[in-house]
Design a protein around this motif. Sequence first.
Motif, PDB file in Angstrom:
ATOM      1  N   VAL A   1       0.805  -1.226   0.000  1.00 44.12           N
ATOM      2  CA  VAL A   1       0.000   0.000   0.000  1.00 44.12           C
ATOM      3  C   VAL A   1       0.837   1.274   0.000  1.00 44.12           C
ATOM      4  N   VAL A   2       2.150   1.154  -0.073  1.00 41.93           N
ATOM      5  CA  VAL A   2       3.008   2.337  -0.147  1.00 41.93           C
ATOM      6  C   VAL A   2       4.058   2.134  -1.227  1.00 41.93           C
ATOM      7  N   GLY A   3       4.680   3.219  -1.638  1.00 46.13           N
ATOM      8  CA  GLY A   3       5.745   3.151  -2.629  1.00 46.13           C
ATOM      9  C   GLY A   3       6.788   4.213  -2.356  1.00 46.13           C
ATOM     10  N   THR A   4       7.964   4.039  -2.919  1.00 45.50           N
ATOM     11  CA  THR A   4       9.057   4.988  -2.752  1.00 45.50           C
ATOM     12  C   THR A   4       9.266   5.764  -4.036  1.00 45.50           C
ATOM     13  N   ARG A   5       9.783   6.971  -3.914  1.00 50.95           N
ATOM     14  CA  ARG A   5      10.114   7.762  -5.091  1.00 50.95           C
ATOM     15  C   ARG A   5      11.530   7.487  -5.569  1.00 50.95           C
ATOM     16  N   PHE A   6      12.311   6.747  -4.808  1.00 52.02           N
ATOM     17  CA  PHE A   6      13.652   6.377  -5.259  1.00 52.02           C
ATOM     18  C   PHE A   6      13.551   5.317  -6.353  1.00 52.02           C
TER      19      PHE A   6
ATOM     20  N   LYS B   1      21.650   4.722 -10.522  1.00 53.00           N
ATOM     21  CA  LYS B   1      20.209   4.523 -10.718  1.00 53.00           C
ATOM     22  C   LYS B   1      19.437   5.835 -10.603  1.00 53.00           C
ATOM     23  N   ALA B   2      19.987   6.819  -9.870  1.00 47.53           N
ATOM     24  CA  ALA B   2      19.274   8.077  -9.648  1.00 47.53           C
ATOM     25  C   ALA B   2      19.773   9.207 -10.545  1.00 47.53           C
ATOM     26  N   ASP B   3      20.683   8.926 -11.445  1.00 53.13           N
ATOM     27  CA  ASP B   3      21.326   9.992 -12.226  1.00 53.13           C
ATOM     28  C   ASP B   3      20.357  10.793 -13.082  1.00 53.13           C
ATOM     29  N   GLN B   4      19.308  10.174 -13.626  1.00 41.93           N
ATOM     30  CA  GLN B   4      18.465  10.825 -14.628  1.00 41.93           C
ATOM     31  C   GLN B   4      17.123  11.329 -14.099  1.00 41.93           C
ATOM     32  N   ILE B   5      16.911  11.331 -12.802  1.00 41.16           N
ATOM     33  CA  ILE B   5      15.608  11.751 -12.277  1.00 41.16           C
ATOM     34  C   ILE B   5      15.446  13.264 -12.379  1.00 41.16           C
ATOM     35  N   GLY B   6      14.183  13.719 -12.439  1.00 36.39           N
ATOM     36  CA  GLY B   6      13.888  15.138 -12.528  1.00 36.39           C
ATOM     37  C   GLY B   6      13.829  15.807 -11.165  1.00 36.39           C
ATOM     38  N   GLN B   7      13.680  17.139 -11.178  1.00 36.88           N
ATOM     39  CA  GLN B   7      13.688  17.922  -9.947  1.00 36.88           C
ATOM     40  C   GLN B   7      12.523  17.574  -9.019  1.00 36.88           C
ATOM     41  N   GLU B   8      11.325  17.446  -9.567  1.00 32.93           N
ATOM     42  CA  GLU B   8      10.165  17.190  -8.721  1.00 32.93           C
ATOM     43  C   GLU B   8      10.300  15.863  -7.986  1.00 32.93           C
ATOM     44  N   ARG B   9      10.698  14.842  -8.720  1.00 31.99           N
ATOM     45  CA  ARG B   9      10.867  13.542  -8.092  1.00 31.99           C
ATOM     46  C   ARG B   9      12.005  13.572  -7.081  1.00 31.99           C
TER      47      ARG B   9
ATOM     48  N   ASN C   1      28.601  11.086 -10.021  1.00 32.83           N
ATOM     49  CA  ASN C   1      29.796  11.874 -10.338  1.00 32.83           C
ATOM     50  C   ASN C   1      30.006  13.059  -9.390  1.00 32.83           C
ATOM     51  N   GLY C   2      29.121  13.184  -8.383  1.00 32.50           N
ATOM     52  CA  GLY C   2      29.278  14.256  -7.411  1.00 32.50           C
ATOM     53  C   GLY C   2      28.487  15.505  -7.706  1.00 32.50           C
ATOM     54  N   SER C   3      27.849  15.596  -8.875  1.00 31.72           N
ATOM     55  CA  SER C   3      27.041  16.779  -9.192  1.00 31.72           C
ATOM     56  C   SER C   3      25.730  16.743  -8.412  1.00 31.72           C
ATOM     57  N   GLN C   4      25.166  17.917  -8.200  1.00 36.15           N
ATOM     58  CA  GLN C   4      23.973  18.037  -7.382  1.00 36.15           C
ATOM     59  C   GLN C   4      22.710  17.620  -8.138  1.00 36.15           C
ATOM     60  N   LEU C   5      21.877  16.804  -7.471  1.00 33.41           N
ATOM     61  CA  LEU C   5      20.553  16.465  -8.006  1.00 33.41           C
ATOM     62  C   LEU C   5      19.512  17.470  -7.525  1.00 33.41           C
ATOM     63  N   CYS C   6      19.456  17.705  -6.208  1.00 34.58           N
ATOM     64  CA  CYS C   6      18.524  18.674  -5.642  1.00 34.58           C
ATOM     65  C   CYS C   6      18.883  18.903  -4.194  1.00 34.58           C
ATOM     66  N   VAL C   7      18.326  19.982  -3.639  1.00 30.41           N
ATOM     67  CA  VAL C   7      18.495  20.324  -2.227  1.00 30.41           C
ATOM     68  C   VAL C   7      17.114  20.611  -1.658  1.00 30.41           C
TER      69      VAL C   7
END
Length: 584
Positions: free
Chosen positions: A212-217, A245-253, A282-288
């Motif tokens: 009944v739950v899910g993750t955004r990762f 696995k998380a390299d291509q995700i968008g800002q909202e997610r 690679n060390g670049s920022q995804l989001c804060v």
Amino acid sequence: MPDSGNLKAVDASQRPDSQSQVRVYAMPPGENAGPVEIVQGFLEALTSDDPQFAMARKYLTKDASKGWNPDVQTTVLDSGPTPGTGSVGDGDTGRTFPLTGRKVATVDDEHAYQLDDEAYNQSVHLTQQDGPNGKEWRIDRVPQGVVLGQSDFQRIYWSVNKYYFATRSSGATGGGQEGLVADPVYIRQRIDPVTESVKALLDGPTTWLKQVVGTRFPTGTRLKAGTKTLAPDDQGKLTVPLNAKADQIGQERCTEMAAQLLFTLQDLASSGVEEVELQRRNGSQLCVLSKERAESVASRRIAEHPDFQYLIDDKRQLVRMPAGARGKADPQPVPGKLGSGEQPLRSAAVSRDEERAAGVSLDGRSLYMGSLVSEGALGKPEVRSKAKSEQDGLSTPSWDGRGDLWVADRDPKRPRLLWLEQGAGEPLPVKIANLDGRIEAVRVSADGVRVALLVKKDGRTSLRIGRVERTGAKGEQPQISVDGLRQAAPQMEEVTAMSWAGGSRLVVVGRESGGVQQLRYVQCDGSMPAGATLPGLTGVKEIAASEDEQQPLVAHSDDGIVRLPTGAQWQTVVEQGSAPVYPG
């Protein structure tokens, strides 16, 4: 023991300061230690704060140490394992020591706590090997995982809520995903709890809750290879490097992922995390994301800072008093017909937005819906029970965070749990898998994903927690069912009242076998944290708590309606009244 220093007041709702608690340091095997000393030393080493059980491994042979995985499972016994007398088998030069006890629970490799009351029967085998000072005894066969007593478990392990998004079924209105749901797990509280909590979150929800739950990762997301430990900087910012696995995700997610992390780390009061930065491999920022912004990204469905506490007064009408007030109160009738006394009530439930209320008639056979913001007519009952006795009939209703209403009909000839979408329309019966007994009371968590039930069978009432599942075709009314029923508060022979008191915590009133009435906090997984007992109170009939843990408990007792402010004792606020409730 300290023999000097100042006295310090402690907030009753605080966790104990982990730095002031007893620490246990394991000792290595003594020179020329016999088999009994080796077994006892190994069991004591399992209760230490040793990060990788390095000292415990010194009691094992090299091959046994390589094959032993302490992370597979933690077995919790009521009073610790009891080693028996060592025995020698035919043709065996070693010693076998049985380990026995009574299980309380197990914590699996998902860190999930599961009640278990079976007998524990394992054994360790010792052999002699060459050492620096001649022959020495070591364990060459050992059960997988860790075994320890309940008191040691409560000292070493800490209940932490991981947070995941509640998934709506295709049949529910609105589509998409909802607020966050607490998924309690246990971690070792002094062994890098921040890193362990993040890893547990990335592993995904526990088996019981994942339907009944899910993750955004994204699936397979883990910490970047080589990341050993995580810690916030001086400004409270925690940087979390992730794998590819998380390299291509968008800002909202990404901000939703960060919100899951922030809420999860809030239980770690000592973590000091105020902001989370997610990074690519690679060390670049995804989001804060900061703690202040997290609530706007993904809310935990709680009745935040309710305006009022509610009860039924001696005139059988719904009244309210300011939430959080101290001392004597002067409750006032709520706006609308439910506060007019036109329809005498025995219990009521107030929606979490405090704009509507559902009231059960004095005879327990009718449920009415009324506005708390207007003077509209009360109308016909939304639900009717055919119960002949006033002791049966409808239970106190319960609102979930979605705005839906739940109530149990305790008619002995037709007991059922009913669900009303948005508190109106045709009440739908809820299917409950493996229900054994009659529902006496129902409370739904704010997230709408879990339901607490008091179930009566053979004169005994126990607490059960179920998982709420919604199914159905898109655009159609969903079918509601409760599955995965599991016991909570197993130590209590009789549970007489309960209420949700946080994301994964309940407050319960009951008694143990041969004991007196107690008020305790319990986790929805059935665990009972140390220090969970509340100050005593005489003749508690009903209890109410808010998911906002800063709000005081409210109870109906022999002393009337009483409140328990944080760090204080019970205080009588209304001498005549019953059925106290918070919104929800």
